[in-house]
Design a protein around this motif. Structure first.
Motif, PDB file in Angstrom:
ATOM      1  N   GLU A 237     -22.066  31.385   4.664  1.00 57.89           N
ATOM      2  CA  GLU A 237     -22.823  31.818   3.490  1.00 57.89           C
ATOM      3  C   GLU A 237     -23.161  30.676   2.540  1.00 57.89           C
ATOM      4  OE1 GLU A 237     -21.888  35.766   1.697  1.00 57.89           O
ATOM      5  OE2 GLU A 237     -20.129  35.643   2.994  1.00 57.89           O
ATOM      6  N   ASP A 240     -27.439  28.560   2.865  1.00 55.43           N
ATOM      7  CA  ASP A 240     -28.593  29.442   2.691  1.00 55.43           C
ATOM      8  C   ASP A 240     -29.867  28.866   3.311  1.00 55.43           C
ATOM      9  OD1 ASP A 240     -26.975  31.166   1.382  1.00 55.43           O
ATOM     10  OD2 ASP A 240     -27.918  30.974  -0.587  1.00 55.43           O
ATOM     11  N   ARG A 279     -26.483  39.538   4.923  1.00 50.65           N
ATOM     12  CA  ARG A 279     -26.035  39.234   3.559  1.00 50.65           C
ATOM     13  C   ARG A 279     -27.042  38.344   2.841  1.00 50.65           C
ATOM     14  NH1 ARG A 279     -19.443  38.203   3.351  1.00 50.65           N
ATOM     15  NH2 ARG A 279     -18.898  40.425   3.286  1.00 50.65           N
ATOM     16  N   ASP A 283     -28.865  39.621  -0.575  1.00 43.81           N
ATOM     17  CA  ASP A 283     -28.820  38.842  -1.820  1.00 43.81           C
ATOM     18  C   ASP A 283     -30.219  38.508  -2.307  1.00 43.81           C
ATOM     19  OD1 ASP A 283     -26.085  38.921  -1.792  1.00 43.81           O
ATOM     20  OD2 ASP A 283     -25.809  36.891  -1.014  1.00 43.81           O
ATOM     21  N   ASP A 284     -31.123  38.261  -1.367  1.00 41.77           N
ATOM     22  CA  ASP A 284     -32.488  37.890  -1.726  1.00 41.77           C
ATOM     23  C   ASP A 284     -33.268  39.090  -2.262  1.00 41.77           C
ATOM     24  OD1 ASP A 284     -34.872  36.128  -1.723  1.00 41.77           O
ATOM     25  OD2 ASP A 284     -35.555  37.488  -0.152  1.00 41.77           O
ATOM     26  N   GLU A 287     -31.734  40.431  -5.444  1.00 45.22           N
ATOM     27  CA  GLU A 287     -31.633  39.361  -6.432  1.00 45.22           C
ATOM     28  C   GLU A 287     -30.256  39.303  -7.073  1.00 45.22           C
ATOM     29  OE1 GLU A 287     -34.896  40.077  -9.068  1.00 45.22           O
ATOM     30  OE2 GLU A 287     -36.355  39.208  -7.677  1.00 45.22           O
ATOM     31  N   ASN A 288     -29.236  39.464  -6.204  1.00 49.65           N
ATOM     32  CA  ASN A 288     -27.843  39.329  -6.625  1.00 49.65           C
ATOM     33  C   ASN A 288     -27.452  40.271  -7.773  1.00 49.65           C
ATOM     34  OD1 ASN A 288     -26.812  37.057  -4.912  1.00 49.65           O
ATOM     35  ND2 ASN A 288     -28.538  36.010  -5.876  1.00 49.65           N
ATOM     36  N   ASP A 289     -28.024  41.486  -7.780  1.00 48.55           N
ATOM     37  CA  ASP A 289     -27.618  42.452  -8.805  1.00 48.55           C
ATOM     38  C   ASP A 289     -26.418  43.261  -8.316  1.00 48.55           C
ATOM     39  OD1 ASP A 289     -28.554  44.333  -7.009  1.00 48.55           O
ATOM     40  OD2 ASP A 289     -30.268  44.979  -8.224  1.00 48.55           O
ATOM     41  N   GLU A 290     -26.078  44.329  -9.017  1.00 54.76           N
ATOM     42  CA  GLU A 290     -24.896  45.119  -8.659  1.00 54.76           C
ATOM     43  C   GLU A 290     -25.024  45.760  -7.284  1.00 54.76           C
ATOM     44  OE1 GLU A 290     -25.691  49.423 -10.735  1.00 54.76           O
ATOM     45  OE2 GLU A 290     -25.311  47.731 -12.084  1.00 54.76           O
ATOM     46  N   SER A 292     -26.598  44.374  -4.717  1.00 52.02           N
ATOM     47  CA  SER A 292     -26.320  43.303  -3.768  1.00 52.02           C
ATOM     48  C   SER A 292     -24.822  43.140  -3.563  1.00 52.02           C
ATOM     49  CB  SER A 292     -26.925  41.988  -4.285  1.00 52.02           C
ATOM     50  OG  SER A 292     -26.522  40.901  -3.492  1.00 52.02           O
ATOM     51  N   LEU A 293     -24.079  43.132  -4.656  1.00 52.44           N
ATOM     52  CA  LEU A 293     -22.622  42.978  -4.566  1.00 52.44           C
ATOM     53  C   LEU A 293     -21.989  44.111  -3.765  1.00 52.44           C
ATOM     54  CD1 LEU A 293     -21.831  41.836  -8.225  1.00 52.44           C
ATOM     55  CD2 LEU A 293     -21.850  40.432  -6.159  1.00 52.44           C
ATOM     56  N   ARG A 296     -23.614  44.121   0.370  1.00 49.57           N
ATOM     57  CA  ARG A 296     -23.262  42.970   1.200  1.00 49.57           C
ATOM     58  C   ARG A 296     -21.862  43.092   1.808  1.00 49.57           C
ATOM     59  NH1 ARG A 296     -21.080  38.345  -0.225  1.00 49.57           N
ATOM     60  NH2 ARG A 296     -22.955  37.135   0.225  1.00 49.57           N
TER      61      ARG A 296
END
Length: 402
Positions: A237, A240, A279, A283-284, A287-290, A292-293, A296
């Protein structure tokens, strides 16, 4: 790193060869009429005349034969030349053959000859290389991929002895400027143990990956398989840029191109690679928001973004879950595979975001579960708990364990 070999680099390689030229390096020229005449005469000999002719030839003629065997410029029947070399074999001639072979190690006919010739020539082999290397060398010759054979030998020795590449290859007396040594260094990242990936910058490693892809000789797949085998998911990870390059080159997990590429690769490696790339996509797109968390942490067959409808579909095998992207979010929809594939999937391609939201909402008979991103006061992770319960209750997928 360059994707082509400029003239300056070619001349540099020639200078290196000249500078490190071994006493028993013999250069032969394909356009040399004397060489052509010699080879054509020898391959036409009757079997009963071969031995007499072999011992009548001058040493410089045997030099030329030894250097010619790995190249076979004129595509002749090599039987007589193999026999002549066998009759006259000694240290000098084998060394010439071995040096020339390092530029033409993919010649399977030559490899097969050396493999069998070594059966009865321990003394000559041992005068050039340590006799303990003989069986390892024969194994490389017969397997059909010398680079892979050397790669496995190097990797095994690195893991056992912690030596560097130069130290491990030193007993093999590979000549500077010869193709074999150059390729062993260039292809290092297709067979190396994990620690070597941490000894090079990510940018430089990516440049190697791009060159492997351009070569179209199998080195690209060897890199991917070795890289994924050696590194843990949490380590992958951190790469990227390489992950995004592989995604573009191989295709999205679950596509025909993806399955064609991996073919008979072990399921364990394909699964780890898929987890990594999914993953990266999650994430893309989120955009790594809640979301995504949350997402993933779970395993999917594929994760596909649909640009027109600004949505994403996550394939869990027997079920699909869909999400709308952007800050407005919207509800999640869970579908059984057969209904989604037959009736719903096409909407994600040919409808915009507003039209898709309406279609999914108004077809209650299609979706399995509709779940909103509820966050009651004082419970920030409410919806995550509900969705995790759904995934577990219906055995849709499971969490990824690094």
């Amino acid at each position: 790193m360059l994707l082509y070999i400029p003239n300056k680099l070619i001349s540099t390689k020639k200078e290196i060869i000249q500078k490190h030229k071994h006493i028993n390096d013999v250069h032969i020229d394909k356009e040399d009429s004397d060489l052509r005449t010699l080879i054509n005469r020898l391959v036409c000999l009757n079997e009963k005349d071969i031995k007499r002719e072999a011992f009548a030839l001058e040493n410089n003629a045997i030099d030329s034969i030894a250097a010619y065997i790995p190249v076979n410029y004129y595509n002749v029947d090599m039987s007589n030349l193999f026999a002549i070399f066998t009759y006259r074999a000694e240290k000098r001639f084998f060394e010439i053959l071995y040096n020339a072979w390092q530029d033409h190690f993919r010649n399977n006919e030559c490899n097969a000859f050396i493999y069998h010739w070594l059966n009865n020539n321990d003394e000559i082999f041992g005068s050039i290389l340590d006799i303990s290397l003989k069986e390892e060398y024969r194994k490389m010759l017969i397997r059909g991929d010398v680079i892979q054979g050397f790669g496995e030998y190097v990797k095994d020795n690195i893991n056992k002895t912690d030596k560097q590449l130069k130290e491990i290859l030193e007993p093999w007396k590979l000549s500077y400027g010869r193709s074999l040594l150059w390729e062993m260094k260039f292809l290092l990242y297709t067979y190396c143990p994990r620690k070597y990936y941490f000894m090079i910058s990510k940018e430089e490693l990516l440049s190697f990956v791009k060159q492997y892809y351009v070569k179209k000789d199998g080195s690209f797949k060897k890199f991917v398989v070795n890289f994924v085998t050696e590194l843990k998911l949490v380590e992958l990870e951190k790469y990227d840029d390489i992950g995004n390059y592989l995604l573009g080159a191989i295709g999205n997990p679950g596509t025909p191109e993806f399955f064609d590429f991996f073919g008979d690769t072990s399921e364990k490696i394909v699964t780890k690679y898929t987890d990594w790339i999914n993953r990266l996509i999650i994430d893309d797109v989120f955009e790594n928001d809640e979301r995504s968390l949350f997402w993933r942490e779970f395993r999917f067959k594929s994760v596909t973004k649909y640009d027109r409808s600004n949505s994403v579909v996550m394939d869990m095998g027997k079920y699909y879950v869909t999400e709308f992207l952007g800050r407005a979010m919207g509800p999640m929809y869970f579908y059984k595979k057969d209904i989604f594939d037959e009736k719903v999937k096409k909407w994600f391609v040919n409808r915009d975001n507003k039209q898709l939201r309406s279609a999914l909402f108004n077809h209650e008979d299609y979706y399995f579960i509709r779940q909103e991103h509820k966050k009651p006061y004082g419970n920030e992770y409410y919806w995550q708990g509900q969705v995790a319960d759904i995934l577990q209750r219906y055995n849709m997928t499971r969490r990824i364990s690094d």
